[in-house]
Write an enzyme that holds these catalytic residues in place. Sequence first.
Site, PDB file in Angstrom:
ATOM      1  N   HIS A  31       8.949   2.092  -3.827  1.00 16.79           N
ATOM      2  CA  HIS A  31       8.514   1.553  -3.760  1.00 16.79           C
ATOM      3  C   HIS A  31       7.103   2.672  -2.737  1.00 16.79           C
ATOM      4  CE1 HIS A  31       5.226  -1.758  -1.681  1.00 16.79           C
ATOM      5  NE2 HIS A  31       4.913  -0.237  -1.489  1.00 16.79           N
ATOM      6  N   ARG A  38      -1.114   7.890  -4.363  1.00 16.07           N
ATOM      7  CA  ARG A  38      -2.462   8.103  -4.421  1.00 16.07           C
ATOM      8  C   ARG A  38      -3.246   9.497  -6.164  1.00 16.07           C
ATOM      9  NH1 ARG A  38      -2.586   4.054  -1.905  1.00 16.07           N
ATOM     10  NH2 ARG A  38      -2.061   4.541   0.978  1.00 16.07           N
ATOM     11  N   ASN A  64      -1.969   1.064  -7.082  1.00 18.56           N
ATOM     12  CA  ASN A  64      -3.376   0.943  -6.737  1.00 18.56           C
ATOM     13  C   ASN A  64      -3.711   2.309  -6.767  1.00 18.56           C
ATOM     14  OD1 ASN A  64      -0.959   1.558  -4.926  1.00 18.56           O
ATOM     15  ND2 ASN A  64      -2.826   0.373  -3.324  1.00 18.56           N
ATOM     16  N   ASN A  92       0.293  -3.309   6.362  1.00 20.87           N
ATOM     17  CA  ASN A  92       0.801  -4.212   5.789  1.00 20.87           C
ATOM     18  C   ASN A  92       1.572  -4.657   4.827  1.00 20.87           C
ATOM     19  OD1 ASN A  92      -0.743  -7.355   5.199  1.00 20.87           O
ATOM     20  ND2 ASN A  92      -1.977  -6.429   3.446  1.00 20.87           N
ATOM     21  N   ASP A 107       7.543   2.033   1.327  1.00 24.75           N
ATOM     22  CA  ASP A 107       5.883   1.993   1.303  1.00 24.75           C
ATOM     23  C   ASP A 107       5.420   3.351   1.735  1.00 24.75           C
ATOM     24  OD1 ASP A 107       3.759   0.553   0.627  1.00 24.75           O
ATOM     25  OD2 ASP A 107       3.418  -0.626   2.227  1.00 24.75           O
ATOM     26  N   HIS A 165      -2.053   7.833   4.377  1.00 25.53           N
ATOM     27  CA  HIS A 165      -4.068   7.977   4.502  1.00 25.53           C
ATOM     28  C   HIS A 165      -4.170   9.126   5.446  1.00 25.53           C
ATOM     29  CE1 HIS A 165      -4.161   3.988   2.831  1.00 25.53           C
ATOM     30  NE2 HIS A 165      -3.309   3.324   3.973  1.00 25.53           N
TER      31      HIS A 165
HETATM   32  O1  DOR Z   1       0.067  -0.805   4.575  1.00 23.88           O
HETATM   33  C1  DOR Z   1      -0.483  -0.840   3.252  1.00 23.88           C
HETATM   34  N1  DOR Z   1      -0.504  -0.316   2.782  1.00 23.88           N
HETATM   35  N2  DOR Z   1       0.382  -1.744   2.489  1.00 23.88           N
HETATM   36  C2  DOR Z   1       0.449  -2.046   1.053  1.00 23.88           C
HETATM   37  O2  DOR Z   1       0.547  -2.892   0.653  1.00 23.88           O
HETATM   38  C3  DOR Z   1      -0.853  -1.533   0.635  1.00 23.88           C
HETATM   39  C4  DOR Z   1      -0.607  -0.126   1.667  1.00 23.88           C
HETATM   40  C5  DOR Z   1      -1.725   1.222   0.673  1.00 23.88           C
HETATM   41  O3  DOR Z   1      -1.854   1.581  -0.597  1.00 23.88           O
HETATM   42  O4  DOR Z   1      -2.473   1.835   1.463  1.00 23.88           O
END
Ligand code: DOR
Length: 422
Positions: free
Chosen positions: A59, A63, A93, A275, A302, A306
């Site tokens: 996971h 980006r 995503n 999240n 995960d 950012h």
């Molecule tokens: O904190 C998160 N960021 N949880 C997710 O499920 C998606 C992820 C993101 O794509 O930034």
Amino acid sequence: MKIKLGGGVLANPAGDKRGRLDILIEDGYIKSIGSDVGSADKVYDAKGKTVFPGFIDLHCHLREPGQEYKEDIESGTRAAAKGGFTAVCCMPNTMPAIDNAAVCAFVLEKARQASAKVYPVGAATRGLEGKELTEMGELAGMGCVAFSDDGKPISNGAVMRAAMQYADTFGRFIMAHEECSDLAGGVMNEGQTATLLGLPGSSRVAEEAMIARDVLLAETYGLRVHIQHVSTRGGAEIIRAAKKKGIRVTCETCPHYFSADESFCNGYDTNAKVNPPLRTRDDAEAIKEALLDGTIDAIATDHAPHHKDEKQLEFALALSGISGLETAFSLTVTHLTKDADLIARLMSVNPARIIGKPGGVIKEGMPADLTVADMDAEYTLTEKSLASKGKNTPFIGQKLHGVVIQTFVDGQTVFDGGDSCA
Ligand code: DOR
């Protein structure tokens, strides 16, 4: 080209060869394992180090396409290699989402130059909108190992059931982001800490109710489901009970759910905004127990890089996510276990089994995907040391144990942080 890894201890719970042994790599494959494997063109001294089957991340968010200012496939897989990962499953995503053949082909093309193997996870629904299923057969044929709307839940139960059934017809499964939107909606874990900080909380029930729904769908229709980033005691308990009943459920957690808790949000540190949210100390302890007793199959990152501008904001406005590829191994050694075989199971053996890809074992004839680490070395995490474009981690400044020294993918040295002798 022959490469020798000399004298490392093999963490190889799925293989026959264990203990302190040399490994000879030839033309990208493991040629032989033993105490006398002969000479090589290049020798890496692995004495005092542990050699793992390459870590596989179930996971991460690379980006690309669309948000290359946060990360791209090149920088993300460089971070992966530095973190000891030889393969990563990248979430769909992106912008546009990996919900069609053209975007999937683009990712695969970029991945040819990458520092780790990239296994795309296709979107379960078009545009991640939770309504219309994607062409899963076509995407599976191209190499998507699973399907997910990660980042967003599939709120409609009928759509989730159809997605699970459709994926199953192609030998694939859904990786489920579990979050009832009506019960979530906050910016951190619901409870006293959120109240004291004056921030809206997300209920644990948001996650647990949807885990329960999907476990019941798996049971009732005999389908398979993989639960992503489990963060609560209740979630782990539902999965433990489901596994006892023989329901086809697997799951992962992330290092931040056992290495941190909601108190990391004190001081409004937006790098701790993620999240599902960081939960309580009791949840972190329950996640550890579930990792140790086999309820949780895998540690995934995960990895959610950012840009600083998206994090240096009021807590409520900052984006969620933690940059995790480079700290997963150290956080695991520091906060969960020093048992190298257990780490191999959680970060390599089980992930390979879940996606049905080669790996998870150090064996003659297998591609030489290997991770060499020093379990005892320690370091203090700095922002500067991160290869990822995403510097958003709440663990900066922490002293961590366990350092990845080298990573090999198909016999190529994709990361070398140590001394080698030619
Ligand atoms: O904190 C998160 N960021 N949880 C997710 O499920 C998606 C992820 C993101 O794509 O930034």
